[in-house]
Design a protein around this motif. Sequence first.
Motif, PDB file in Angstrom:
ATOM      1  N   ARG A 124       0.819  -1.216   0.000  1.00 49.57           N
ATOM      2  CA  ARG A 124       0.000   0.000   0.000  1.00 49.57           C
ATOM      3  C   ARG A 124       0.850   1.261   0.000  1.00 49.57           C
ATOM      4  O   ARG A 124       0.501   2.254  -0.637  1.00 49.57           O
ATOM      5  CB  ARG A 124      -0.906   0.014   1.238  1.00 49.57           C
ATOM      6  CG  ARG A 124      -2.027  -0.995   1.225  1.00 49.57           C
ATOM      7  CD  ARG A 124      -2.821  -0.869   2.520  1.00 49.57           C
ATOM      8  NE  ARG A 124      -3.798  -1.930   2.667  1.00 49.57           N
ATOM      9  CZ  ARG A 124      -4.486  -2.141   3.787  1.00 49.57           C
ATOM     10  NH1 ARG A 124      -4.293  -1.366   4.839  1.00 49.57           N
ATOM     11  NH2 ARG A 124      -5.367  -3.119   3.842  1.00 49.57           N
ATOM     12  N   GLY A 125       1.957   1.226   0.744  1.00 47.29           N
ATOM     13  CA  GLY A 125       2.803   2.400   0.823  1.00 47.29           C
ATOM     14  C   GLY A 125       3.405   2.768  -0.519  1.00 47.29           C
ATOM     15  O   GLY A 125       3.506   3.954  -0.868  1.00 47.29           O
ATOM     16  N   THR A 126       3.823   1.760  -1.292  1.00 46.90           N
ATOM     17  CA  THR A 126       4.360   2.021  -2.625  1.00 46.90           C
ATOM     18  C   THR A 126       3.301   2.665  -3.505  1.00 46.90           C
ATOM     19  O   THR A 126       3.559   3.674  -4.185  1.00 46.90           O
ATOM     20  CB  THR A 126       4.839   0.710  -3.272  1.00 46.90           C
ATOM     21  OG1 THR A 126       5.836   0.106  -2.436  1.00 46.90           O
ATOM     22  CG2 THR A 126       5.435   0.965  -4.644  1.00 46.90           C
ATOM     23  N   LYS A 127       2.105   2.122  -3.491  1.00 46.09           N
ATOM     24  CA  LYS A 127       1.028   2.667  -4.322  1.00 46.09           C
ATOM     25  C   LYS A 127       0.680   4.090  -3.907  1.00 46.09           C
ATOM     26  O   LYS A 127       0.524   4.979  -4.751  1.00 46.09           O
ATOM     27  CB  LYS A 127      -0.206   1.768  -4.217  1.00 46.09           C
ATOM     28  CG  LYS A 127      -0.015   0.376  -4.805  1.00 46.09           C
ATOM     29  CD  LYS A 127      -1.265  -0.470  -4.605  1.00 46.09           C
ATOM     30  CE  LYS A 127      -1.087  -1.865  -5.170  1.00 46.09           C
ATOM     31  NZ  LYS A 127      -2.284  -2.719  -4.962  1.00 46.09           N
ATOM     32  N   PHE A 128       0.558   4.322  -2.603  1.00 45.21           N
ATOM     33  CA  PHE A 128       0.181   5.655  -2.129  1.00 45.21           C
ATOM     34  C   PHE A 128       1.249   6.678  -2.482  1.00 45.21           C
ATOM     35  O   PHE A 128       0.944   7.785  -2.943  1.00 45.21           O
ATOM     36  CB  PHE A 128      -0.044   5.633  -0.612  1.00 45.21           C
ATOM     37  CG  PHE A 128      -0.385   6.982  -0.043  1.00 45.21           C
ATOM     38  CD1 PHE A 128      -1.683   7.459  -0.113  1.00 45.21           C
ATOM     39  CD2 PHE A 128       0.593   7.777   0.551  1.00 45.21           C
ATOM     40  CE1 PHE A 128      -2.007   8.706   0.405  1.00 45.21           C
ATOM     41  CE2 PHE A 128       0.275   9.022   1.069  1.00 45.21           C
ATOM     42  CZ  PHE A 128      -1.029   9.482   0.994  1.00 45.21           C
ATOM     43  N   GLY A 129       2.518   6.321  -2.271  1.00 47.02           N
ATOM     44  CA  GLY A 129       3.598   7.262  -2.559  1.00 47.02           C
ATOM     45  C   GLY A 129       3.651   7.677  -4.011  1.00 47.02           C
ATOM     46  O   GLY A 129       3.811   8.860  -4.334  1.00 47.02           O
ATOM     47  N   LEU A 130       3.491   6.717  -4.908  1.00 49.68           N
ATOM     48  CA  LEU A 130       3.543   7.035  -6.333  1.00 49.68           C
ATOM     49  C   LEU A 130       2.299   7.798  -6.782  1.00 49.68           C
ATOM     50  O   LEU A 130       2.386   8.725  -7.599  1.00 49.68           O
ATOM     51  CB  LEU A 130       3.689   5.747  -7.145  1.00 49.68           C
ATOM     52  CG  LEU A 130       5.019   4.999  -6.954  1.00 49.68           C
ATOM     53  CD1 LEU A 130       5.004   3.687  -7.728  1.00 49.68           C
ATOM     54  CD2 LEU A 130       6.210   5.850  -7.378  1.00 49.68           C
ATOM     55  N   GLU A 131       1.133   7.440  -6.240  1.00 46.17           N
ATOM     56  CA  GLU A 131      -0.106   8.096  -6.651  1.00 46.17           C
ATOM     57  C   GLU A 131      -0.201   9.533  -6.148  1.00 46.17           C
ATOM     58  O   GLU A 131      -0.877  10.352  -6.763  1.00 46.17           O
ATOM     59  CB  GLU A 131      -1.315   7.290  -6.169  1.00 46.17           C
ATOM     60  CG  GLU A 131      -1.531   5.989  -6.929  1.00 46.17           C
ATOM     61  CD  GLU A 131      -2.749   5.228  -6.423  1.00 46.17           C
ATOM     62  OE1 GLU A 131      -3.398   5.714  -5.468  1.00 46.17           O
ATOM     63  OE2 GLU A 131      -3.050   4.167  -6.988  1.00 46.17           O
ATOM     64  N   THR A 132       0.470   9.842  -5.041  1.00 46.20           N
ATOM     65  CA  THR A 132       0.367  11.186  -4.477  1.00 46.20           C
ATOM     66  C   THR A 132       1.565  12.063  -4.822  1.00 46.20           C
ATOM     67  O   THR A 132       1.716  13.154  -4.272  1.00 46.20           O
ATOM     68  CB  THR A 132       0.208  11.122  -2.943  1.00 46.20           C
ATOM     69  OG1 THR A 132       1.286  10.364  -2.375  1.00 46.20           O
ATOM     70  CG2 THR A 132      -1.115  10.469  -2.570  1.00 46.20           C
ATOM     71  N   GLY A 133       2.441  11.603  -5.717  1.00 45.72           N
ATOM     72  CA  GLY A 133       3.488  12.464  -6.242  1.00 45.72           C
ATOM     73  C   GLY A 133       4.753  12.559  -5.422  1.00 45.72           C
ATOM     74  O   GLY A 133       5.562  13.468  -5.641  1.00 45.72           O
ATOM     75  N   HIS A 134       4.975  11.632  -4.478  1.00 47.59           N
ATOM     76  CA  HIS A 134       6.216  11.690  -3.704  1.00 47.59           C
ATOM     77  C   HIS A 134       7.384  11.234  -4.572  1.00 47.59           C
ATOM     78  O   HIS A 134       7.208  10.568  -5.596  1.00 47.59           O
ATOM     79  CB  HIS A 134       6.115  10.835  -2.450  1.00 47.59           C
ATOM     80  CG  HIS A 134       7.150  11.177  -1.417  1.00 47.59           C
ATOM     81  ND1 HIS A 134       7.365  12.462  -0.979  1.00 47.59           N
ATOM     82  CD2 HIS A 134       8.040  10.412  -0.761  1.00 47.59           C
ATOM     83  CE1 HIS A 134       8.346  12.470  -0.088  1.00 47.59           C
ATOM     84  NE2 HIS A 134       8.773  11.232   0.064  1.00 47.59           N
ATOM     85  N   ASP A 135       8.585  11.604  -4.169  1.00 49.21           N
ATOM     86  CA  ASP A 135       9.802  11.299  -4.904  1.00 49.21           C
ATOM     87  C   ASP A 135       9.873   9.800  -5.204  1.00 49.21           C
ATOM     88  O   ASP A 135       9.879   8.956  -4.298  1.00 49.21           O
ATOM     89  CB  ASP A 135      11.016  11.729  -4.070  1.00 49.21           C
ATOM     90  CG  ASP A 135      12.320  11.590  -4.823  1.00 49.21           C
ATOM     91  OD1 ASP A 135      12.731  10.445  -5.076  1.00 49.21           O
ATOM     92  OD2 ASP A 135      12.921  12.623  -5.148  1.00 49.21           O
TER      93      ASP A 135
END
Length: 297
Positions: free
Chosen positions: A271-282
């Motif tokens: 989930r963390g990978t998906k959330f980070g990429l979907e919300t524009g984090h580095d």
Amino acid sequence: MKDTMRGEKQRAAGWFYELRDTIVAEFERLEDSHQSGPLSDTDAGRFEVTETQRASSDGSDAGGGLMSVMRGGRVFEKVGVNVSTVYGTLGARAQEAMAARKGLPGMKEDPRFWASGISLVAHMQNPHVPAVHMNTRMFWTPHGWWFGGGSDLNPAIEYDADTEHFHHQQKVHLDRHGQLYYPKFKAWADEYFYIPHRHRARGVGGIFMDDHCTGDWEEDFSLTQDIGRAFLPAFVPLVEKRRVQDWNETDKEAQLVHRGLYAEYNLVYDRGTKFGLETGHDANAVLMSLPPLAKWI
């Protein structure tokens, strides 16, 4: 809508950064103290620290953090310890997922969010030393707040004594908050860190929680802190015990294949990978968890 939790958010973010500093210092100590055994005659590893930024759609400040990565050390082949505090508004896709998962229909009308946390993944030089993952985080919206996190052990070569020690330390720290947390969070980890397409767990488990909010912020924060505090006493003794063991080509092969399993999980299910990429984090920070080398049969 006024943010009535500014102080709590600052305390949580500050503690995640403190935990990061403690872990980074301890991992560099492990590098320096490895004076005998495989790779002990090579240079001790050191973390490279990079500031990260979350990209917003309108160019406004959206927060960021620190990405700390050590590569090619005596003990750690690749380890990342990231902290971040990000904020802004969730995109439509993330709003829908949040509303469905959290039961927060108001996200569409007010999609603001704030999130802070620490994320750690360590891939080791010696195949006898287990890989490990740990994270803790706080998430806030105007409609609710919650904590999440946990840690799990991912050995390529399993030792029952190591698994027992790792789980015992989780239990000791969780039992401070009640006897029901460890069995609940252990079962949650067994379910969450399972790879359906391989029909197996990615490691030997640990603890995991998400969406944790009892309504008592102080107690929930204290529980989250103890999940973070459990990590070093659970993991460091295993490193110190196994790093001196010799390994052979068969051992290394087992490690590389297991890393392939780990990569599959993080890219497909985490989930963390998906959330980070979907919300524009580095993206480099989000994908820090991937191993430096892996192999598929």
